[in-house]
Scaffold this motif. Structure first.
Motif, PDB file in Angstrom:
ATOM      1  N   GLN A 256     -20.685  -4.991   7.991  1.00 14.15           N
ATOM      2  CA  GLN A 256     -22.138  -5.093   7.896  1.00 14.15           C
ATOM      3  C   GLN A 256     -22.570  -6.506   8.241  1.00 14.15           C
ATOM      4  O   GLN A 256     -21.904  -7.473   7.852  1.00 14.15           O
ATOM      5  CB  GLN A 256     -22.597  -4.751   6.480  1.00 14.15           C
TER       6      GLN A 256
ATOM      7  N   GLN B 217     -16.434   7.336  12.767  1.00 16.41           N
ATOM      8  CA  GLN B 217     -16.249   8.698  12.306  1.00 16.41           C
ATOM      9  C   GLN B 217     -15.302   9.429  13.247  1.00 16.41           C
ATOM     10  O   GLN B 217     -15.688   9.821  14.350  1.00 16.41           O
ATOM     11  CB  GLN B 217     -17.586   9.440  12.213  1.00 16.41           C
TER      12      GLN B 217
ATOM     13  N   LEU C  94     -16.655   8.781  16.909  1.00 21.71           N
ATOM     14  CA  LEU C  94     -18.096   8.561  16.985  1.00 21.71           C
ATOM     15  C   LEU C  94     -18.386   7.288  16.186  1.00 21.71           C
ATOM     16  O   LEU C  94     -17.994   7.188  15.020  1.00 21.71           O
ATOM     17  CB  LEU C  94     -18.849   9.752  16.381  1.00 21.71           C
TER      18      LEU C  94
ATOM     19  N   PHE D 101     -29.381   6.021   9.804  1.00 25.94           N
ATOM     20  CA  PHE D 101     -28.351   6.091  10.828  1.00 25.94           C
ATOM     21  C   PHE D 101     -28.908   6.416  12.203  1.00 25.94           C
ATOM     22  O   PHE D 101     -29.863   7.188  12.339  1.00 25.94           O
ATOM     23  CB  PHE D 101     -27.307   7.149  10.458  1.00 25.94           C
ATOM     24  N   GLY D 102     -28.258   5.849  13.210  1.00 25.03           N
ATOM     25  CA  GLY D 102     -28.540   6.207  14.587  1.00 25.03           C
ATOM     26  C   GLY D 102     -27.724   7.421  14.997  1.00 25.03           C
ATOM     27  O   GLY D 102     -26.902   7.918  14.218  1.00 25.03           O
ATOM     28  N   PRO D 103     -27.922   7.887  16.243  1.00 26.72           N
ATOM     29  CA  PRO D 103     -27.232   9.100  16.707  1.00 26.72           C
ATOM     30  C   PRO D 103     -25.762   8.876  17.043  1.00 26.72           C
ATOM     31  O   PRO D 103     -25.004   9.839  17.154  1.00 26.72           O
ATOM     32  CB  PRO D 103     -28.019   9.490  17.954  1.00 26.72           C
TER      33      PRO D 103
ATOM     34  N   PHE E 269     -22.297  15.402   3.753  1.00 26.18           N
ATOM     35  CA  PHE E 269     -21.457  14.311   3.266  1.00 26.18           C
ATOM     36  C   PHE E 269     -22.040  13.711   1.999  1.00 26.18           C
ATOM     37  O   PHE E 269     -23.221  13.380   1.943  1.00 26.18           O
ATOM     38  CB  PHE E 269     -21.339  13.199   4.314  1.00 26.18           C
TER      39      PHE E 269
ATOM     40  N   THR F 253     -31.451   2.097   1.077  1.00 31.56           N
ATOM     41  CA  THR F 253     -31.226   3.273   1.914  1.00 31.56           C
ATOM     42  C   THR F 253     -30.837   2.834   3.305  1.00 31.56           C
ATOM     43  O   THR F 253     -31.473   1.957   3.887  1.00 31.56           O
ATOM     44  CB  THR F 253     -32.493   4.136   1.988  1.00 31.56           C
ATOM     45  N   GLN F 254     -29.787   3.445   3.822  1.00 30.89           N
ATOM     46  CA  GLN F 254     -29.364   3.170   5.188  1.00 30.89           C
ATOM     47  C   GLN F 254     -29.798   4.318   6.094  1.00 30.89           C
ATOM     48  O   GLN F 254     -29.624   5.486   5.753  1.00 30.89           O
ATOM     49  CB  GLN F 254     -27.837   3.003   5.245  1.00 30.89           C
TER      50      GLN F 254
ATOM     51  N   LEU G 191     -21.084   5.008  14.487  1.00 27.73           N
ATOM     52  CA  LEU G 191     -22.434   5.094  13.953  1.00 27.73           C
ATOM     53  C   LEU G 191     -22.923   3.730  13.501  1.00 27.73           C
ATOM     54  O   LEU G 191     -22.182   2.955  12.894  1.00 27.73           O
ATOM     55  CB  LEU G 191     -22.462   6.055  12.765  1.00 27.73           C
TER      56      LEU G 191
ATOM     57  N   PHE H  44     -16.580   2.858   6.783  1.00 22.47           N
ATOM     58  CA  PHE H  44     -17.314   1.607   6.914  1.00 22.47           C
ATOM     59  C   PHE H  44     -16.462   0.568   7.620  1.00 22.47           C
ATOM     60  O   PHE H  44     -15.342   0.272   7.192  1.00 22.47           O
ATOM     61  CB  PHE H  44     -17.718   1.125   5.515  1.00 22.47           C
TER      62      PHE H  44
ATOM     63  N   GLN I  81     -13.784  14.107  10.172  1.00 24.41           N
ATOM     64  CA  GLN I  81     -13.704  13.212   9.015  1.00 24.41           C
ATOM     65  C   GLN I  81     -15.082  12.673   8.653  1.00 24.41           C
ATOM     66  O   GLN I  81     -16.036  12.793   9.426  1.00 24.41           O
ATOM     67  CB  GLN I  81     -12.774  12.029   9.328  1.00 24.41           C
ATOM     68  N   GLY I  82     -15.151  12.069   7.473  1.00 22.42           N
ATOM     69  CA  GLY I  82     -16.369  11.375   7.101  1.00 22.42           C
ATOM     70  C   GLY I  82     -16.387   9.986   7.724  1.00 22.42           C
ATOM     71  O   GLY I  82     -15.347   9.455   8.108  1.00 22.42           O
ATOM     72  N   PRO I  83     -17.565   9.390   7.839  1.00 21.34           N
ATOM     73  CA  PRO I  83     -17.652   8.035   8.391  1.00 21.34           C
ATOM     74  C   PRO I  83     -16.902   7.035   7.519  1.00 21.34           C
ATOM     75  O   PRO I  83     -16.873   7.157   6.297  1.00 21.34           O
ATOM     76  CB  PRO I  83     -19.154   7.745   8.379  1.00 21.34           C
TER      77      PRO I  83
ATOM     78  N   TYR J 263     -20.076   2.122  11.326  1.00 18.16           N
ATOM     79  CA  TYR J 263     -19.140   3.084  10.772  1.00 18.16           C
ATOM     80  C   TYR J 263     -18.378   3.760  11.909  1.00 18.16           C
ATOM     81  O   TYR J 263     -18.923   3.974  12.995  1.00 18.16           O
ATOM     82  CB  TYR J 263     -19.867   4.163   9.964  1.00 18.16           C
TER      83      TYR J 263
ATOM     84  N   SER K 112     -30.762  -1.146   7.392  1.00 18.05           N
ATOM     85  CA  SER K 112     -31.387  -1.147   6.065  1.00 18.05           C
ATOM     86  C   SER K 112     -32.112  -2.474   5.880  1.00 18.05           C
ATOM     87  O   SER K 112     -31.997  -3.387   6.700  1.00 18.05           O
ATOM     88  CB  SER K 112     -30.347  -0.932   4.964  1.00 18.05           C
TER      89      SER K 112
ATOM     90  N   GLY L  62     -17.238  10.958   1.531  1.00 23.02           N
ATOM     91  CA  GLY L  62     -16.246  12.014   1.433  1.00 23.02           C
ATOM     92  C   GLY L  62     -15.956  12.556   2.821  1.00 23.02           C
ATOM     93  O   GLY L  62     -16.563  12.134   3.814  1.00 23.02           O
TER      94      GLY L  62
END
Lengths: 117, 114
Positions: free
Chosen positions: A48, A37, A88, A108-110, B90, A105-106, A90, A45, A41-43, A35, A94, B105
């Motif tokens: 995959q 980011q 960023l 996430f890393g830092p 989020f 469920t995914q 990300l 996609f 803003q939001g991440p 992802y 999963s 979002g």
């Protein structure tokens, strides 16, 4: 149990250069998603990988490419960097066919902070 | 294509007060729904998820969310916030399953007043 790890933590590049970011999934996971980011803003996609193949792709140009290795780790490559690629990045992992509580469920890393000058 | 709207960019809440963060989604069927939290300089941590069944789901850190199909909403709630809840929240949707690429979002920035 190690979670998702990413390297490097920070990276500074100049326009036109190429960059490679790396991700190791959570132990036992077989799928890696990337992802982007942007600040505030939001991440979003990017794509995959599953079984070393690109399984899904978001709305990103071909300058963004990836790879998954037999040990499930993954790389994100970005060619011909633009100022707008500063973000960023990300990685999330999963397990495609998990019948347990972690199904669908995914994790996430830092992230890797990429700055393009 | 699916989309997620978080109408509130910033929310300020006093410590100990209740919290509700709004999330509306656009998708033809019932998607998989998620809430993630991101602390400064950190990755995303899953708070809770909804796939089917009971429309009120419980998550970690005392959070819960309610899925309302008629309103295409999945609002996040907490009865009493703590200073450590200050973060970016989020909402995300995945049409075919949580292992698919998520659509997020833009996030809600939560500020906690002492």
């Amino acid at each position: 149990d190690a979670g998702v790890t990413q390297s490097p933590t920070h990276l500074i590049k100049t326009r036109g250069q190429q960059v490679t970011l790396r991700c190791s999934p959570k132990s036992g996971h077989d799928t890696v998603s990337w992802y982007q980011q942007a600040l505030g803003q939001g991440p979003q996609f990017i794509f995959q990988y599953y079984e070393e193949e690109e399984r899904q792709r978001g709305n990103f140009p071909d300058r963004f490419s990836g790879h998954q290795f037999p040990n499930y780790s993954s790389e994100l490559n970005v060619n011909a960097l633009l100022l707008g690629d500063s973000a960023l990045y990300l990685c999330a992992s999963s397990l495609i066919f998990d019948a347990g509580p972690s199904t669908d469920t995914q994790y996430f890393g830092p992230g890797t902070r990429l700055t393009v000058l | 294509a699916q989309s997620v709207t978080q109408p509130d960019i910033h929310i300020t809440v006093s410590e100990g007060a209740s919290l509700e963060l709004r999330c509306n989604y656009s998708y033809g069927a019932t998607p998989y729904l998620f809430w993630y939290v991101q602390s400064p300089g950190q990755g995303l941590q899953l708070l809770l998820k909804y796939f089917s069944g009971d429309t009120l789901v419980q998550g970690i850190k005392g959070f819960e969310a309610e899925f309302k199909r008629s309103q295409s909403s999945f609002n996040l709630r907490k009865p009493s916030v703590h200073w450590s809840d200050a973060a970016e929240y989020f909402c995300a949707v995945a049409p075919g399953g949580g292992a698919d690429g998520l659509t997020f979002g833009k996030g809600t920035h939560l500020i906690i007043q002492p």
